[in-house]
Design a protein around this motif. Structure first.
Motif, short mmCIF file in Angstrom:
data_model
loop_
_atom_site.label_atom_id
_atom_site.label_comp_id
_atom_site.label_asym_id
_atom_site.label_seq_id
_atom_site.Cartn_x
_atom_site.Cartn_y
_atom_site.Cartn_z
N PRO A 16 25.50 7.76 -28.03
CA PRO A 16 26.16 6.24 -28.32
C PRO A 16 26.88 6.28 -29.62
O PRO A 16 28.22 5.81 -29.67
CB PRO A 16 25.02 5.43 -28.54
CG PRO A 16 23.90 6.04 -27.55
CD PRO A 16 24.11 7.49 -27.64
N GLN A 17 26.57 6.96 -30.81
CA GLN A 17 27.28 7.07 -31.73
C GLN A 17 28.49 7.99 -31.60
O GLN A 17 29.64 7.35 -32.09
CB GLN A 17 26.67 7.55 -32.96
CG GLN A 17 25.43 6.88 -33.46
CD GLN A 17 24.60 7.31 -34.57
OE1 GLN A 17 24.95 8.46 -35.33
NE2 GLN A 17 23.36 6.87 -34.89
N PHE A 18 28.65 8.83 -30.94
CA PHE A 18 29.95 9.72 -30.69
C PHE A 18 30.64 8.77 -30.04
O PHE A 18 32.08 9.12 -30.49
CB PHE A 18 29.64 10.94 -29.67
CG PHE A 18 28.84 12.13 -30.35
CD1 PHE A 18 27.69 12.03 -31.47
CD2 PHE A 18 28.81 13.45 -29.79
CE1 PHE A 18 27.23 12.94 -32.00
CE2 PHE A 18 28.12 14.43 -30.35
CZ PHE A 18 27.16 14.42 -31.40
N GLY A 25 29.04 16.80 -33.62
CA GLY A 25 27.87 16.75 -34.27
C GLY A 25 27.53 17.62 -35.50
O GLY A 25 28.14 18.78 -35.19
N THR A 26 27.22 17.27 -36.53
CA THR A 26 27.31 17.85 -37.76
C THR A 26 25.81 17.77 -38.32
O THR A 26 25.43 16.77 -38.55
CB THR A 26 28.30 17.77 -38.73
OG1 THR A 26 28.10 18.39 -39.97
CG2 THR A 26 28.31 16.21 -39.13
N SER A 29 32.67 20.19 -40.64
CA SER A 29 31.75 20.78 -41.54
C SER A 29 30.70 21.51 -40.82
O SER A 29 30.06 22.53 -41.27
CB SER A 29 31.02 19.77 -42.25
OG SER A 29 30.43 18.85 -41.27
N ASP A 30 30.69 21.24 -39.45
CA ASP A 30 29.49 22.23 -38.65
C ASP A 30 30.39 22.84 -37.54
O ASP A 30 30.46 22.44 -36.44
CB ASP A 30 28.74 21.31 -38.11
CG ASP A 30 27.30 22.11 -37.60
OD1 ASP A 30 27.48 23.13 -37.42
OD2 ASP A 30 26.18 21.45 -37.36
N PHE A 63 27.02 20.63 -30.20
CA PHE A 63 26.85 19.14 -29.59
C PHE A 63 27.98 18.47 -29.79
O PHE A 63 28.37 17.94 -30.66
CB PHE A 63 25.67 18.48 -30.34
CG PHE A 63 25.09 17.29 -29.78
CD1 PHE A 63 25.39 16.79 -28.49
CD2 PHE A 63 23.88 16.67 -30.53
CE1 PHE A 63 24.67 15.76 -27.81
CE2 PHE A 63 23.45 15.43 -29.94
CZ PHE A 63 23.94 14.95 -28.59
N ARG A 64 28.81 18.38 -28.75
CA ARG A 64 30.46 17.53 -28.91
C ARG A 64 30.58 16.67 -27.63
O ARG A 64 30.38 16.98 -26.48
CB ARG A 64 31.22 18.82 -28.87
CG ARG A 64 31.34 19.66 -30.35
CD ARG A 64 31.89 20.83 -30.32
NE ARG A 64 31.81 21.47 -31.74
CZ ARG A 64 32.12 22.65 -31.90
NH1 ARG A 64 32.36 23.45 -30.91
NH2 ARG A 64 31.55 23.36 -32.96
#
Lengths: 95, 256
Positions: B115-117, B131-132, B177-178, B183-184
């Motif tokens: 949900p944040q993505f 995701g990082t 950064s990652d 996880f994308r």
């Protein structure tokens, strides 16, 4: 053009400028020749040390601030057991 | 794309889950995904791309399809272990959503971050959200993002990870950064485009996708995630992996 080519291009430009100043083909404006002759030879070493210390600090700081998340692990374990109970009730085979 | 929910989100999110011997993990990850999607009133589907697992992953996927619906859990198996990159290409052929989420099926990636993505993607009309593990805030800023981190890594593992990351940051300047995380969230057309120009295999593949995305001018956001390393089974990281990683970084430096 790949990133390597761009980096090589910029590096070649700086190395050429440095060599020309070093061989006194180019003059640095507003700075005395004596000062230039003293500073110029140490610039490559200064850059090397600068990069080395930046790398070490960056790694060390990254390591120091690399967070552990035990709470995420415990939350996940409880969710897994909840999921297993629910799925068993729906007829999905879980161990 | 609107589903059965009274939701103002008109998008559909397709999760592509490449699996190999994930019989134990698959039901639980799908349960977590289903719970998250229903709670957030989102239209969703999961494409399970199974590489002929001998442990019965496909049987369990069929059971899940009968519980959640065959249009929600779509099983698209392949005949053998053919690699990660081609698994996404295969899965993409069957996606009916306009956004694709790629993640691991072994619980190292938790669906609670999706949900944040999605919020970050909507707020800035991004092409990709990744995701990082290395950041404590999202980029661009999002108020409800919580700090990222890892579980189950000792100091040596953290040092290797940081070192590998530092190398890639310095050499490639990728803007995220990652790089090795997988996880994308992708806009479906963007994933289709990037994946056709990506050549690497293994986990250099994930790195190349990000570097290509930047080179092609796509917008990328980052959300901090917690990463719980494999609960079951060993996650390996030896000298071979480090060498092939360094080779991968070099290839991207000279190739992209």
């Amino acid at each position: 053009m790949a990133r390597a080519h761009r980096v090589a291009g910029v590096a070649a430009l700086f190395i050429t400028l440095y060599t020309l100043v070093f061989l006194q083909t180019l003059q640095v404006p507003f700075i005395e020749r004596n000062t230039v002759d003293e500073v110029l030879p140490v610039i490559p070493w200064w850059l090397l040390v600068l990069f080395g210390s930046y790398s070490l600090w960056s790694l060390g700081w990254g390591l120091f601030t690399f967070r552990d998340c035990p709470e995420a692990y415990h939350e996940l374990l409880s969710e897994i057991s909840e999921a297993k109970n629910d799925l068993r009730g729906k007829g999905v085979s879980v161990d | 794309m609107q589903g059965q929910f009274a939701s103002n989100d008109t998008h559909k999110y397709s999760v592509i889950l490449p699996t190999y011997n994930e019989r134990k993990n698959l039901p639980i990850i799908i349960w977590l995904l289903a719970k998250m999607f229903e709670e957030n009133k989102l239209e969703w589907e999961v494409i399970v791309v199974d590489d002929a697992s001998p442990d019965g992953t496909q049987e369990v996927a069929k059971q899940l399809a009968s519980v959640y619906g065959e249009y929600k859990i779509v099983l698209k198996p392949r005949s053998g272990k053919l690699g990660l990159g081609t698994a996404y290409i295969h899965g993409l052929n069957f996606c009916s959503g306009d956004f694709v989420i790629i993640m691991d099926a072994d619980f190292s990636h938790h669906p609670k971050f999706i949900p944040q993505f999605i919020r970050l993607q909507k707020a800035h009309n991004l092409d990709i959200v990744t995701g990082t593990r290395y950041r404590s805030t999202s980029k661009p800023y999002l108020t409800d993002a919580t700090p990222g981190g890892v579980h189950g890594w000792d100091l040596k593992r953290k040092l290797i990870s940081r070192g590998a990351n530092f190398l890639a940051m310095t050499v490639l300047n990728p803007g995220v950064s990652d790089l090795t995380g997988s996880f994308r969230l992708y806009r479906v057309s963007v994933l289709r485009h990037i994946i056709t120009v990506t050549q690497s295999k293994g986990y250099v593949f994930q790195m190349e996708m990000m570097v290509r995305a930047k080179a092609l001018g796509y917008t990328v956001g980052e959300v901090p995630i917690t990463f719980v390393d494999r609960l079951f089974g060993e996650s390996k990281l030896g000298a071979d992996e480090v060498v092939s990683y360094a080779k991968g970084v070099w290839q991207l430096f000279t190739g992209v």
